[in-house]
Motif scaffolding. Structure first.
Motif, mmCIF file in Angstrom:
data_model
loop_
_atom_site.group_PDB
_atom_site.id
_atom_site.type_symbol
_atom_site.label_atom_id
_atom_site.label_comp_id
_atom_site.label_asym_id
_atom_site.label_seq_id
_atom_site.Cartn_x
_atom_site.Cartn_y
_atom_site.Cartn_z
ATOM 1 N N GLY A 36 22.836 35.713 42.961
ATOM 2 C CA GLY A 36 21.846 35.763 44.034
ATOM 3 C C GLY A 36 20.554 36.422 43.603
ATOM 4 N N ILE A 37 19.759 36.835 44.587
ATOM 5 C CA ILE A 37 18.428 37.418 44.351
ATOM 6 C C ILE A 37 18.494 38.937 44.495
ATOM 7 C CG2 ILE A 37 16.115 37.633 45.336
ATOM 8 C CD1 ILE A 37 16.185 34.728 46.025
ATOM 9 N N LEU A 38 17.844 39.627 43.560
ATOM 10 C CA LEU A 38 17.711 41.087 43.650
ATOM 11 C C LEU A 38 16.232 41.411 43.859
ATOM 12 C CD1 LEU A 38 18.899 43.930 43.470
ATOM 13 C CD2 LEU A 38 18.517 43.843 40.997
ATOM 14 N N LEU A 39 15.909 41.952 45.022
ATOM 15 C CA LEU A 39 14.526 42.303 45.356
ATOM 16 C C LEU A 39 14.234 43.733 44.909
ATOM 17 C CD1 LEU A 39 12.128 40.965 47.013
ATOM 18 C CD2 LEU A 39 12.826 42.467 48.860
ATOM 19 N N GLN A 40 13.069 43.947 44.310
ATOM 20 C CA GLN A 40 12.665 45.278 43.862
ATOM 21 C C GLN A 40 11.394 45.700 44.594
ATOM 22 O OE1 GLN A 40 14.576 46.962 42.155
ATOM 23 N NE2 GLN A 40 15.545 45.863 40.468
ATOM 24 N N LYS A 397 19.409 48.018 36.187
ATOM 25 C CA LYS A 397 19.914 46.932 35.346
ATOM 26 C C LYS A 397 21.432 46.944 35.268
ATOM 27 C CE LYS A 397 16.356 44.738 33.265
ATOM 28 N NZ LYS A 397 16.244 43.270 33.120
ATOM 29 N N LEU A 398 21.996 48.125 35.062
ATOM 30 C CA LEU A 398 23.444 48.225 34.859
ATOM 31 C C LEU A 398 24.228 48.039 36.148
ATOM 32 C CD1 LEU A 398 23.543 51.240 32.373
ATOM 33 C CD2 LEU A 398 24.129 48.872 31.858
ATOM 34 N N ARG A 399 23.663 48.502 37.269
ATOM 35 C CA ARG A 399 24.392 48.459 38.542
ATOM 36 C C ARG A 399 23.986 47.274 39.425
ATOM 37 N NH1 ARG A 399 26.177 53.778 39.912
ATOM 38 N NH2 ARG A 399 26.846 52.884 41.899
ATOM 39 N N ASN A 400 22.964 46.505 38.992
ATOM 40 C CA ASN A 400 22.457 45.382 39.795
ATOM 41 C C ASN A 400 22.029 45.825 41.190
ATOM 42 O OD1 ASN A 400 22.705 43.333 37.873
ATOM 43 N ND2 ASN A 400 24.846 42.989 38.377
ATOM 44 N N VAL A 401 21.228 46.903 41.234
ATOM 45 C CA VAL A 401 20.698 47.412 42.497
ATOM 46 C C VAL A 401 19.183 47.477 42.390
ATOM 47 C CG1 VAL A 401 22.767 48.742 43.030
ATOM 48 C CG2 VAL A 401 20.932 49.821 41.728
ATOM 49 N N ASN A 402 18.496 47.573 43.545
ATOM 50 C CA ASN A 402 17.043 47.654 43.508
ATOM 51 C C ASN A 402 16.605 49.059 43.075
ATOM 52 O OD1 ASN A 402 16.827 49.364 45.946
ATOM 53 N ND2 ASN A 402 17.473 47.505 47.039
ATOM 54 N N LEU A 403 15.313 49.217 42.788
ATOM 55 C CA LEU A 403 14.808 50.470 42.228
ATOM 56 C C LEU A 403 14.947 51.643 43.190
ATOM 57 C CD1 LEU A 403 11.627 49.224 40.337
ATOM 58 C CD2 LEU A 403 13.865 49.794 39.403
ATOM 59 N N LEU A 404 14.836 51.354 44.485
ATOM 60 C CA LEU A 404 14.988 52.427 45.471
ATOM 61 C C LEU A 404 16.424 52.951 45.471
ATOM 62 C CD1 LEU A 404 13.361 53.967 47.610
ATOM 63 C CD2 LEU A 404 14.162 52.313 49.299
ATOM 64 N N GLN A 405 17.383 52.029 45.415
ATOM 65 C CA GLN A 405 18.782 52.447 45.339
ATOM 66 C C GLN A 405 19.057 53.164 44.020
ATOM 67 O OE1 GLN A 405 20.180 48.421 46.025
ATOM 68 N NE2 GLN A 405 21.162 49.036 47.942
ATOM 69 N N ALA A 406 18.452 52.655 42.944
ATOM 70 C CA ALA A 406 18.621 53.293 41.636
ATOM 71 C C ALA A 406 18.055 54.714 41.648
ATOM 72 C CB ALA A 406 17.940 52.456 40.555
ATOM 73 N N LYS A 407 16.933 54.881 42.351
ATOM 74 C CA LYS A 407 16.311 56.202 42.455
ATOM 75 C C LYS A 407 17.237 57.184 43.173
ATOM 76 C CE LYS A 407 11.951 58.301 43.997
ATOM 77 N NZ LYS A 407 10.660 58.028 44.685
ATOM 78 N N ASN A 408 17.875 56.721 44.237
ATOM 79 C CA ASN A 408 18.804 57.577 44.977
ATOM 80 C C ASN A 408 20.030 57.922 44.127
ATOM 81 O OD1 ASN A 408 17.175 57.559 47.260
ATOM 82 N ND2 ASN A 408 18.159 55.729 48.095
#
Length: 454
Positions: A36-40, A397-408
């Motif tokens: 699917g699509i991953l929005l950043q 990249k590793l978790r396939n999450v957006n940057l906001l989620q990665a930041k948290n």
């Protein structure tokens, strides 16, 4: 045979034993759409709204439908429908149905579309008229089988069966429609997407017919070469057969028997003779393998998984094959600008971007193991070491999450690291204090002991 007729697939599939075009369409869609699509974006409100919309409107399912249609029929239309309540919903009409009644002119900015509704509790049709100023929608009840199937022999627009209609202001000022060909093909008939439909299997349709003919002949060969028995039965043996007492009852369907009063002769004279066929399945199999490989390669894909390599690691790439990689990357590069345009419209409609200046978001497809996961980790580690990527981007990249989620996630990791460091320091201080006390106690005991001896 008209290879440029998008109805070719639908008209011929009923004669196929193996639906190769659909198999290739499903493979194609799985490869380019991935997970699917991953929005950043750094905008939390934007991400929350998009994530809710993504699942509510079933965007993944609709993009998968778009991918399969595009591969099978060569082109597909995607448009934003504005509902009566003012919400957007993505519509993927069937091109074969719309091609009879749809009128889309991007230069003159006008469109009339006729398609079946999505997720309706009864069969309804929608007629949409779009100009830069207005969007007019009329929804009709079931108007008969012929119209549902896409024919226009009866009434194209049955005015007396209108269920509901509404007119809204066009918020975009242009047509919220994109028409996408399966592959870029501008050299056939100019730049018209309607005439440039190019299914994946267009160049190998004759081979598909050959393959299905092979399967049909192999089936005949198997039936004609079954073991047959010819002979005669006495009246007594016939009675045993009819009452279920005979040992040959389960084979009788393949027997050609003559009922006679002559007793059964075990020497074979007047008894039962067997004829054994000699099917040549190996030749059919070689022919089958050769044709199907040519079909998949001609359509831009591989049929041999992992290219003969032994699959030993579950994280190993699914993309070891040359044609799969080439076609997939090509399609992603072709589809991405169109989908980006659709997302721009969504962002504009819900107030997340005014279409001026730099976008407040970006997106990419989540691949299905395009590269070996171990190799990907090595690449990420290399970029981190040389300052080419932030920790936040690496987590994304590793978790396939957006940057906001990665930041948290990074905040939580850093928080736990700090707590672990505090615990470690407390432990070290405690050990140092214990050691100091031990030294003092040892020193005091030694002094007391010495003093006592003195």
């Amino acid at each position: 045979m008209d290879l440029y007729n998008i109805n070719f697939y639908l008209e011929n599939k009923q004669n196929w034993y193996l639906d190769i075009p659909r198999i290739i369409a499903q493979k194609s869609t799985r490869l380019w759409l991935g997970k699917g699509i991953l929005l950043q974006s750094e905008d939390k409100k934007l991400l929350d709204n998009w994530n809710n919309f993504y699942f509510k409107d079933k965007i993944f399912e609709k993009l998968a439908k778009f991918g399969i249609q595009n591969s099978l029929l060569g082109r597909c239309i995607l448009l934003w429908m504005i509902t009566k309540t003012g919400e957007l919903t993505l519509v993927v009409p069937t091109p074969t149905f719309m091609s009879r009644v749809a009128k889309i002119n991007e230069q003159e900015q006008s469109a009339e579309l006729f398609f079946t509704n999505n997720q309706a509790d009864n069969q309804t049709l929608t007629w949409v008229t779009i100009t830069p100023k207005i969007v007019h929608v009329e929804i009709f009840n079931n108007v008969g089988e012929e119209t549902i199937l896409g024919t226009t022999k009866s009434k194209t627009k049955p005015e007396n069966l209108v269920k509901t209609s509404y007119t809204l202001k066009n918020p975009f000022g242009f047509l919220p429609i994109v028409e996408i060909t399966n592959l870029p093909n501008p050299l056939l008939f100019g730049q018209s997407t309607t005439l440039n439909g190019y299914p994946d299997c267009m160049s190998v349709y004759p081979l598909i017919e050959d393959l299905n003919h092979n399967i049909k002949q192999k089936r005949k060969e198997r039936i004609l070469n079954q073991t047959r028995a010819f002979g005669q039965l006495s009246n007594e043996q016939l009675l045993e057969l009819m009452t279920g007492k005979s040992d040959i009852g389960q084979y009788v369907e393949d027997f050609f028997m003559n009922v006679s009063s002559t007793p059964y002769d075990k020497t074979g004279n007047g008894g039962i003779n067997f004829i054994q066929g000699n099917p040549k399945f190996s030749e059919y199999w070689l022919d089958y393998n050769g044709i199907i490989k040519q079909i998949f390669n001609g359509a831009g894909y591989d049929i041999e998984d992992y290219n003969g390599q032994q699959y030993t690691n579950k994280t190993q790439s699914m993309f070891n094959n040359k044609f799969d990689m080439e076609t997939t990357e090509y399609k992603i590069a072709h589809y991405k600008p169109y989908i980006l345009r659709l997302m721009d419209m969504w962002m504009y409609y819900y107030g997340h971007w005014n279409m001026i200046g730099e976008r407040t978001y970006s997106f990419d497809f989540i691949p299905i193991a395009m590269t070996d996961q171990l190799q990907e980790k090595e690449l990420i580690e290399f970029q981190l070491i040389y300052g080419l990527m932030t920790k936040k981007e690496a987590i994304g990249k590793l978790r396939n999450v957006n940057l906001l989620q990665a930041k948290n996630i990074l905040k939580e990791v850093n928080k736990e690291d700090k707590e672990d460091e505090k615990i470690k320091l407390l432990g070290e201080n405690k050990n140092e204090q214990t050691s100091t006390n031990s030294i003092n106690e040892t020193s005091s005991s030694a002094i007391e002991k010495t003093t006592t001896s003195d």
